[in-house]
Design a protein around this motif. Structure first.
Motif, short mmCIF file in Angstrom:
data_model
loop_
_atom_site.label_atom_id
_atom_site.label_comp_id
_atom_site.label_asym_id
_atom_site.label_seq_id
_atom_site.Cartn_x
_atom_site.Cartn_y
_atom_site.Cartn_z
N PHE A 189 -21.85 -23.78 7.64
CA PHE A 189 -20.72 -22.92 7.32
C PHE A 189 -19.79 -22.76 8.52
O PHE A 189 -18.72 -22.17 8.40
N GLU A 190 -20.19 -23.29 9.67
CA GLU A 190 -19.42 -23.16 10.91
C GLU A 190 -18.92 -24.51 11.37
O GLU A 190 -19.67 -25.51 11.36
N GLN A 191 -17.66 -24.57 11.78
CA GLN A 191 -17.11 -25.80 12.36
C GLN A 191 -17.89 -26.14 13.64
O GLN A 191 -18.28 -25.27 14.40
N GLY A 192 -18.11 -27.43 13.86
CA GLY A 192 -18.79 -27.87 15.08
C GLY A 192 -20.26 -27.57 15.11
O GLY A 192 -20.88 -27.53 16.18
N SER A 193 -20.84 -27.36 13.92
CA SER A 193 -22.26 -27.02 13.84
C SER A 193 -22.92 -27.85 12.76
O SER A 193 -22.29 -28.23 11.77
N ASN A 194 -24.19 -28.17 12.93
CA ASN A 194 -24.95 -28.90 11.93
C ASN A 194 -26.34 -28.27 11.86
O ASN A 194 -27.14 -28.39 12.78
N LEU A 195 -26.62 -27.60 10.73
CA LEU A 195 -27.85 -26.83 10.60
C LEU A 195 -29.08 -27.69 10.37
O LEU A 195 -30.21 -27.17 10.37
N PHE A 196 -28.89 -28.99 10.19
CA PHE A 196 -30.04 -29.87 10.00
C PHE A 196 -30.55 -30.47 11.30
O PHE A 196 -31.47 -31.29 11.29
N ILE A 197 -29.94 -30.07 12.40
CA ILE A 197 -30.43 -30.49 13.70
C ILE A 197 -31.09 -29.30 14.38
O ILE A 197 -30.45 -28.28 14.62
N GLU A 198 -32.37 -29.42 14.64
CA GLU A 198 -33.13 -28.36 15.28
C GLU A 198 -33.90 -28.95 16.46
O GLU A 198 -34.64 -29.91 16.32
N LEU A 208 -29.28 -23.40 2.80
CA LEU A 208 -28.43 -23.54 3.97
C LEU A 208 -28.19 -22.17 4.62
O LEU A 208 -28.10 -22.06 5.84
N ILE A 209 -28.08 -21.12 3.79
CA ILE A 209 -27.95 -19.76 4.32
C ILE A 209 -29.18 -19.40 5.14
O ILE A 209 -29.08 -18.81 6.24
N ASN A 253 -31.45 -18.43 10.61
CA ASN A 253 -32.52 -18.67 11.58
C ASN A 253 -31.99 -19.07 12.95
O ASN A 253 -32.76 -19.22 13.90
N VAL A 254 -30.66 -19.23 13.04
CA VAL A 254 -30.04 -19.59 14.33
C VAL A 254 -29.47 -18.32 14.95
O VAL A 254 -28.51 -17.74 14.44
N PRO A 312 -25.07 -13.62 11.39
CA PRO A 312 -25.87 -13.64 10.17
C PRO A 312 -25.02 -13.52 8.90
O PRO A 312 -24.03 -12.79 8.87
N ILE A 313 -25.42 -14.26 7.88
CA ILE A 313 -24.72 -14.24 6.60
C ILE A 313 -25.47 -13.31 5.63
O ILE A 313 -26.68 -13.44 5.44
N LYS A 314 -24.73 -12.40 5.03
CA LYS A 314 -25.30 -11.51 4.03
C LYS A 314 -25.29 -12.16 2.65
O LYS A 314 -26.25 -12.07 1.90
N ASN A 315 -24.19 -12.83 2.35
CA ASN A 315 -24.04 -13.43 1.03
C ASN A 315 -22.87 -14.40 1.07
O ASN A 315 -22.05 -14.37 1.99
#
Length: 253
Positions: free
Chosen positions: A67-76, A227-228, A233-234, A239-242
């Motif tokens: 949901f954020e530019q310049g970010s990829n939540l599948f990289i941990e 994805l939320i 978890n980052v 944090p996203i509420k909804n």
């Protein structure tokens, strides 16, 4: 815009690529290009949307990764964690390009100014005898297959666009701190329009193998929930509420 140079053992014998080149490629992309042949697998782990290429206006299939530019939540922790790895991530930093000697043929090109290339560390691109390394040979096979996949994707995109099956969708993100940024420029499948198609058109979609990816794209929207969870978890991300999906009633032109 990157400038590609044809990859040859004569020019690039000593060139190497870093071990984490695929991660470097993906880590700042919140959307990743997909081929229609990947949709079924990608839909198992990420939402899939269309966007328009800002330069050509063409439709581009994409996997939504943050949901954020310049970010990829599948990289941990420097690792790719999704069930499916997009083809363009598997082949990076190598690209198909028109051969300088014959415009009717393709060859492998690289952007040799990219930071993933080195002459001192990483994997060799070519062996000492000038032959392609095992990695380059595997990538070459993927790129050759991608020629057909690219053509098939363009045909798929054109067909569903002509049927008016794409409509804009905005994602309204509700953060716990009260901020509500909106993500626009995304398009999804118009499910109502799809279901209202006549039998002949539906049969044609089925015959072309297009119904399965269309249904997979619709089902992939449920991956927004997972994805939320990844987002929350980052610790460095708000944090996203909804989230709220705002789907336009008008189909895309």
């Amino acid at each position: 815009m990157k400038t590609l140079t044809e990859l040859t053992p004569q020019q690039h014998q000593g060139l190497r690529i870093t071990d984490d080149c695929a991660i470097q490629f993906a880590q700042q992309q919140n959307i990743m290009n997909l081929r229609v042949t990947e949709v079924g697998q990608a839909a198992c782990c990420m939402p899939i949307f269309y966007v328009r290429n800002s330069q050509t206006g063409q439709w581009v299939l994409t996997g939504f990764t943050s949901f954020e530019q310049g970010s990829n939540l599948f990289i941990e922790q420097g690792k790719w964690t999704a069930l499916h790895t997009p083809a363009n991530m598997q082949t990076f930093p190598f690209f198909l390009m028109k051969s300088p000697e014959n415009s009717q043929q393709y060859t492998i090109g690289i952007d040799q100014t990219h930071s993933v290339f080195s002459t001192t560390s990483g994997h060799n691109i070519f062996e000492a005898n000038g032959k392609a390394s095992l990695h380059l040979s595997r990538v070459k096979t993927l790129l050759e297959a991608d020629i057909k996949n690219d053509i098939r994707t363009q045909e798929f995109n054109q067909h569903i666009s002509e049927l008016g099956l794409l409509r804009p969708i905005n994602i309204l993100v509700q953060h716990q701190d009260g901020s509500t940024p909106s993500l626009s420029g995304l398009y999804t499948i118009d499910e109502d329009k799809l279901q209202s198609l006549d039998k002949e058109t539906l049969f044609e979609l089925h015959h072309k193998g297009y119904l399965a990816p269309l249904q997979a794209m619709l089902m992939s929207l449920f991956q927004l929930n997972s994805l939320i969870k990844r987002h929350n978890n980052v610790s460095t991300l708000p944090p996203i509420k909804n989230i709220k999906l705002e789907v336009s009633k008008k189909t895309a032109a």
